[in-house]
Design an enzyme around this catalytic site. Structure first.
Site, PDB file in Angstrom:
ATOM      1  N   ASP A 178       0.018 -11.431  -8.177  1.00 23.74           N
ATOM      2  CA  ASP A 178       0.004 -10.976  -6.784  1.00 23.74           C
ATOM      3  C   ASP A 178       0.699 -12.034  -5.935  1.00 23.74           C
ATOM      4  OD1 ASP A 178      -0.745  -9.618  -4.283  1.00 23.74           O
ATOM      5  OD2 ASP A 178      -2.176  -8.550  -5.545  1.00 23.74           O
ATOM      6  N   HIS A 249       3.861  -7.414  -3.346  1.00 21.65           N
ATOM      7  CA  HIS A 249       2.826  -8.279  -3.950  1.00 21.65           C
ATOM      8  C   HIS A 249       3.432  -9.233  -4.988  1.00 21.65           C
ATOM      9  CE1 HIS A 249      -0.777  -6.654  -2.035  1.00 21.65           C
ATOM     10  NE2 HIS A 249      -0.236  -5.455  -2.152  1.00 21.65           N
ATOM     11  N   GLU A 313       1.765  -1.027  -1.429  1.00 16.28           N
ATOM     12  CA  GLU A 313       1.979  -1.872  -0.251  1.00 16.28           C
ATOM     13  C   GLU A 313       3.289  -2.667  -0.312  1.00 16.28           C
ATOM     14  OE1 GLU A 313      -2.560  -2.642   1.151  1.00 16.28           O
ATOM     15  OE2 GLU A 313      -1.875  -3.906  -0.492  1.00 16.28           O
TER      16      GLU A 313
HETATM   17  C1  ACM Z   1      -4.511  -1.657  -3.290  1.00 19.96           C
HETATM   18  O1  ACM Z   1      -5.683  -1.729  -2.909  1.00 19.96           O
HETATM   19  N1  ACM Z   1      -3.547  -2.260  -2.610  1.00 19.96           N
HETATM   20  C2  ACM Z   1      -4.155  -0.920  -4.488  1.00 19.96           C
END
Ligand code: ACM
Length: 519
Positions: A178, A249, A313
């Protein structure tokens, strides 16, 4: 109504259970009889019984504790089993080795609860007489653990796997990368863990906070540790699902290899904040080649048929202003930078499909899902059904019922948690995978569900377990058998609590809900 017998308070509840008279005693004279193919289950059973009895139970052809693998048994599927316990013997049968592993967990739950503790009594233990036939409804019964935000050692992951196995959960989704950390070693790109595995400090509080703890955080696994974890989990019938998230991410990867980004000359640190990071992957061929190499190493370590590539995201802001992104949009005939997200995911997904694996992605609004992807629906159940209508298999991960980084109760006694909502036990237990009315066929696309433990606020194993249990018990129950009803689950949970306590899970009694709110 009969009072529940604590030793029959099994979680998840078996599909069919009838108490039988008598008890079967396990002591130093007990012998196992194991048919070919049942050895893994026998090893697991011996390992669980050794602390309770003080001995490793030997094999004997006339043993009365019998484990049978019989491929001709019907109706048990891959994971079902039959278990008969009477005064003169125990018979555990399954058509597949994995079914025997599930049955071993039932035997483990039938032991007196304190036999599960590491300091168990070293004496005879009794199993209650019972007849069980048990088969899960859903094949995907998972738990995500985020080891990117806060690293946990491999030894702890083994304990977590064992706790999942106790509840017949069968997938540990390891969130390995991440913005805040990269935990999986990749021989071709050592800086991913050397640089990407460490951050200078961590934000305190939710996204947008202006406070930091001033303490470095880091860690990564060795390849041997991950391979060992895969084996340990397989011995318990648990698959490790690796997640390498992209194209958002990825700040830890960008810190290690700036050429992966949209501004290759720019130095970024491993992110110390929480939230949605604006920095995402560039869209050059070299980026795709890099991640193909990374994933090839992931495939070497993790035999899971499914491999998760993130997809959540991913802001398009950097692509909006990047000449390379504009060139890619033109070359591929895309409508604009917003389509680069789906384009990149599709390239990476195709690589996995060519390698014989099934890519998994988070469902995102407005992104065309790559063909052949299994979808984890987290924002809205509507995404699950939309993906199913488009022919995708779906794992239900809706944040309202399965995100365990939200507090399990309100009140001053609760540890720090993601703000915004409470996900209490009854909400998890109310998890509903029924397809929309008029579309029953979509149900066949729902593989199951999983609980998510994101760890921005969670640094210790004790905190992980406090947030995971008993909510994972409720999730396990509903994916094993959606017919589970709430009062019955609550009454069995009281007996199950003693098992969790014996295992040292820092379990607190879940707060009661007003009866009107109970399902
Ligand atoms: C997430 O909670 N961004 C998958």
């Amino acid at each position: 109504m009969d009072l529940p017998r604590p030793e029959l308070s099994l979680v998840p509840r078996p599909r069919k259970l009838s108490p039988r008279p008598g008890r079967y005693r396990i002591d130093h004279t007990t012998r196992l009889r194991v048919t070919p193919g049942a050895e893994t289950a026998a090893r697991l059973l011996r390992g669980y019984l050794a602390p309770a009895t003080g001995q490793r139970l030997e094999h004997a052809d006339d043993g009365t504790f019998v484990l049978v693998l019989d491929a001709t048994l019907t109706g048990l599927g891959d994971e079902g089993y039959g278990l008969t316990v009477g005064p003169h013997g125990v018979l555990l049968r399954a058509a597949r080795a994995t079914g025997l592993l599930r049955g071993v967990q039932t035997v483990r739950q039938l032991l007196p609860a304190d036999a599960l503790s590491a300091t168990a009594g070293r004496g005879p233990v009794d199993l209650p007489g019972v007849e069980i036939t048990d088969v899960p409804v859903h094949p995907w019964r998972g738990a995500l653990l985020d080891v990117a935000r806060h690293f946990q050692p491999a030894s702890y992951l083994r304990r977590y796997v064992d706790l999942l196995a106790l509840h017949k959960l069968n997938v540990l989704h390891l969130h390995l990368t991440d913005d805040q950390g990269w935990r999986m070693p990749v021989a071709a790109y050592p800086r991913l863990t050397e640089v990407g595995g460490h951050r200078a400090e961590s934000m305190v509080g939710p996204a947008g906070s202006d406070r930091f703890d001033g303490r470095p955080h880091g860690g990564s696994y060795t390849r041997a540790e991950l391979a060992g974890l895969v084996r340990y989990a397989a011995e318990r019938g648990v698959t490790i699902l690796p997640e390498i998230g992209l194209p958002g991410h990825v700040r830890a990867a960008l810190a290690a290899y700036p050429q992966l980004g949209n501004h290759p000359g720019r130095r970024l640190d491993v992110w110390t904040e929480w939230g949605v990071c604006p920095n995402v992957l560039g869209v050059g061929d070299h980026v795709i080649d890099f991640f193909r190499t990374v994933l090839d190493e992931v495939l070497d370590v993790f035999p899971s048929p499914y491999v998760h590539i993130g997809g959540d995201e991913c802001p398009a802001d950097e692509w909006e202003t990047s000449p390379d992104a504009a060139a890619r949009v033109a070359r591929e005939g895309l409508s604009g930078p917003g389509e680069l997200h789906g384009w990149l995911l599709a390239r990476i997904a195709a690589h996995l499909v060519r390698a014989g694996r099934r890519p998994v992605v988070w469902a995102e609004t407005d992104t065309a899902l790559p063909p052949g992807c299994t979808v984890m629906s987290w924002r809205d159940p509507a995404h699950a059904w939309a993906a199913a209508r488009d022919g995708h298999d779906v794992v239900y991960a809706d944040h309202r019922a399965t995100y365990f980084d939200y507090a399990r109760a309100s009140g001053p006694g609760e540890p720090p948690a993601q703000p915004g909502q409470i996900v209490d036990l009854a909400t998890v237990h109310a998890l509903d995978l029924t397809p929309p009315s008029g579309e029953p066929a979509l149900g066949g696309r729902i593989l199951g569900a999983q609980g998510q433990l994101w760890t921005e606020f969670v640094t210790t194993p004790a905190h992980i377990e406090y947030l995971s249990f008993p909510r994972l018990c409720a999730l396990a129950e509903r994916v094993w058998d959606p017919a589970s009803d709430w009062p019955d689950f609550r009454s069995r949970l009281t007996g199950h609590q003693a098992r969790l306590a014996a295992l040292g899970v820092p379990y607190a009694v879940p707060p009661s809900r007003p009866a009107s709110a109970a399902v």
